[in-house]
Design an enzyme around this catalytic site. Structure first.
Site, mmCIF file in Angstrom:
data_model
loop_
_atom_site.group_PDB
_atom_site.id
_atom_site.type_symbol
_atom_site.label_atom_id
_atom_site.label_comp_id
_atom_site.label_asym_id
_atom_site.label_seq_id
_atom_site.Cartn_x
_atom_site.Cartn_y
_atom_site.Cartn_z
ATOM 1 N N LYS A 79 61.437 -41.090 131.197
ATOM 2 C CA LYS A 79 60.649 -40.259 132.122
ATOM 3 C C LYS A 79 61.092 -40.537 133.557
ATOM 4 O O LYS A 79 61.312 -41.698 133.923
ATOM 5 C CB LYS A 79 59.161 -40.589 131.935
ATOM 6 C CG LYS A 79 58.198 -39.674 132.676
ATOM 7 C CD LYS A 79 56.739 -40.036 132.346
ATOM 8 C CE LYS A 79 55.744 -39.117 133.015
ATOM 9 N NZ LYS A 79 54.337 -39.454 132.680
ATOM 10 N N SER A 154 51.575 -35.527 131.124
ATOM 11 C CA SER A 154 52.637 -35.264 132.068
ATOM 12 C C SER A 154 54.030 -35.650 131.550
ATOM 13 O O SER A 154 55.030 -35.235 132.122
ATOM 14 C CB SER A 154 52.378 -36.032 133.369
ATOM 15 O OG SER A 154 52.382 -37.433 133.117
ATOM 16 N N SER A 178 48.887 -39.070 129.137
ATOM 17 C CA SER A 178 50.195 -38.445 129.346
ATOM 18 C C SER A 178 51.288 -38.810 128.353
ATOM 19 O O SER A 178 52.365 -38.216 128.396
ATOM 20 C CB SER A 178 50.708 -38.745 130.755
ATOM 21 O OG SER A 178 50.148 -37.829 131.645
HETATM 22 N N1 GLN Z 1 46.452 -35.235 132.612
HETATM 23 C C1 GLN Z 1 45.899 -36.353 133.306
HETATM 24 C C2 GLN Z 1 46.026 -36.135 134.780
HETATM 25 O O1 GLN Z 1 46.428 -35.118 135.176
HETATM 26 C C3 GLN Z 1 46.578 -37.608 132.855
HETATM 27 C C4 GLN Z 1 47.913 -37.815 133.448
HETATM 28 C C5 GLN Z 1 48.593 -39.075 133.011
HETATM 29 O O2 GLN Z 1 48.210 -39.707 132.025
HETATM 30 N N2 GLN Z 1 49.597 -39.483 133.769
HETATM 31 O O3 GLN Z 1 45.725 -36.970 135.570
#
Ligand code: GLN
Length: 482
Positions: A79, A154, A178
């Site tokens: 990532k 994400s 995420s």
């Molecule tokens: N979808 C969640 C957010 O937007 C979690 C994101 C994540 O785990 N990095 O914050």
């Protein structure tokens, strides 16, 4: 089967046996990425030259009779919020374009030291804020199972890369879901280890008290191998622990008879849960029962407030963590006449809308007069949720639930930020409580993958892996999307 579509464990075996070279495996992986990325957009950077050079060095060292690491020659996708020495690391943001870190994140370095080869840096929602990988400065990633749909987020690029068969293992970060949510939407495994299990050194921080690095894979064995290599204390991250990983080795063979799996009624209906997902997950839970696990009911009423607490705490930490991106040290700068104007212009134009929304929200909940009402209150809710999980684990060994309430949405369909936030309804609790959690591909609804989430007590990742391996023996390995 395409050679690099084999599991990591299998690839290492044949490379070490001299049946194929690491160079050939790496090249096959790179060729697929180069052919498919213009369409999938799962990679921000393809590391072709560096990967081939690393593979050649590995082949030479194997040729000299040196003992290769446990992941020798395995292509991995990382990532793009994990720093990689000499390779641009953007966190999916315009503000970090051209940022080339002078060091590699510990989790990545440990995989590389074990012989893994970085073939690409993957797309993500900017600074890991989002659930769809549509909020990236580099454009949306597509779901390999259906190119009109999102891969989740994400860590959508990393999930899509493993689902498409680019590499058997990829890395993501999980602050509120995420890793698990995109794993669920792309039909692969995604593991968020216990907070503190894997070093966060070199991970571009979003919300440090929640962030954790973890692997995606297509087999439970690969997941275990990646975790084994990455876990452990790192002097660069004071929150990382030296907790033993011995149990991970034997977890995969373990009989799951007698394991008590907790089901929480509040998580099995309502909450925007689609019937297709609910039915698929319930069916998988019946399979666990047939394999000898005991299903028990647990209640977690406070977790209804997890989402609200998260959207105070995560933005609060983000507003502080992202203060360093001001045009002075990292990435892009908008020139201006005065320093305050330079800050304002750089931050005002180089961050995307979702990131700006979080910074504003986080600054607000920490500001004088509101801190007690929002930030401190959210901290109290976090404490209560943590306690609730601890009590639930007195009655069960693991908790099972859907990972995401829905299958992958269509690209562009989610215009309301709140609707997107709700996709993490079931995943956020584990982050607030620091618990390890895994998404297992457990079937399909409307021809799209569905994930089942398992949550364990702290540092009991082996329980997650035992169930995953047992389910895999029953249902087979998840396939590669084509
Ligand atoms: N979808 C969640 C957010 O937007 C979690 C994101 C994540 O785990 N990095 O914050």
């Amino acid at each position: 089967m395409t050679i690099h579509h084999q599991s990591a464990t299998q690839l290492t075996r044949i490379i070490c046996a001299g049946d194929i070279s690491a160079y050939e495996v790496t090249t096959a992986s790179l060729e697929q990425i180069q052919a498919e990325n213009p369409n999938l957009n799962a990679a921000i950077t393809i590391c072709a030259e560096k990967a081939q050079a690393a593979a050649k060095r590995l082949d030479e060292s194997i040729g000299r009779g040196e003992i290769p690491g446990p992941l020798a020659g395995v292509p991995i996708v990382v990532k793009d919020n994990l720093c990689t020495e000499g390779v641009e690391t953007t966190a999916g943001s315009h503000i970090l374009r051209g940022h080339i870190p002078p060091f590699t994140a510990t989790a990545v370095a440990r995989l590389v030291n074990a012989g893994a080869i970085i073939v690409a840096k993957s797309n993500l929602d900017e600074f890991a804020m989002g659930s769809s990988t549509e909020h990236s400065a580099f454009g949306a990633t597509k779901n390999p199972w259906d190119h009109t749909r999102v891969p989740g987020g994400s860590s959508g690029g990393s999930a899509a890369a493993v689902a498409a068969g680019w590499a058997p293992i990829s890395l993501g970060s999980d602050t509120g879901g995420s890793i698990r949510q995109p794993a669920s939407l792309c039909g692969v495994y995604g593991l968020k280890p216990t907070w503190g299990r894997v070093s966060r050194f070199g991970l571009i921080a979003f919300a440090s008290s929640l962030d954790q690095v973890g692997p995606f894979a297509r087999t439970a064995q690969d997941l275990a191998a990646a975790l084994q290599v990455m876990a452990g204390h790192d002097p660069h991250d004071a929150t990382s622990t030296a907790y033993a990983t011995d149990a991970l080795n034997t977890a995969l063979e373990k009989d799951i008879r007698g394991q008590r799996i907790g089901i929480c009624p509040e998580w099995m209906s309502g909450n925007g849960l689609s019937t297709g997902v609910a039915d698929t997950v319930s069916h998988a839970i019946e399979v666990f029962e047939k394999m000898g696990a005991k299903i028990v009911e647990v209640t977690l009423p406070k977790t209804q407030e997890a989402l609200a607490a998260y959207y105070v705490l995560a933005p609060a930490e983000a507003s502080s963590n992202l203060a360093r991106f001001d045009g002075v040290r990292f990435g892009v700068r908008n020139e201006a006449n005065t320093l305050p104007e330079m800050y304002k212009s750089t931050r005002g134009t180089q961050f995307g809308d979702e990131v700006i929304r979080r910074i504003l929200l986080g600054t607000f909940v920490l500001s004088d007069g509101y801190r007690e009402a929002y930030y401190r209150q959210a901290q109290r809710v976090r404490g209560q949720i943590t306690h609730e999980f601890e009590s639930a684990f007195a009655d069960c060994d693991l908790i099972a639930s859907p990972t995401s309430p829905v299958i992958a949405p269509l690209i562009g369909a989610q215009t309301d930020p709140l609707a997107m936030y709700r996709m993490d309804e079931f995943t956020i609790g584990a982050n607030l409580a620091g618990l390890p959690a895994l998404s297992i591909p457990c079937g399909y609804s409307d021809s799209m993958p569905v994930g089942l989430q398992l949550i364990a007590p702290k540092f009991r990742e082996e329980r997650l892996l035992s169930i995953a391996a047992a389910y895999e023996r029953h249902a087979g390995q998840p396939g590669v999307a084509s």
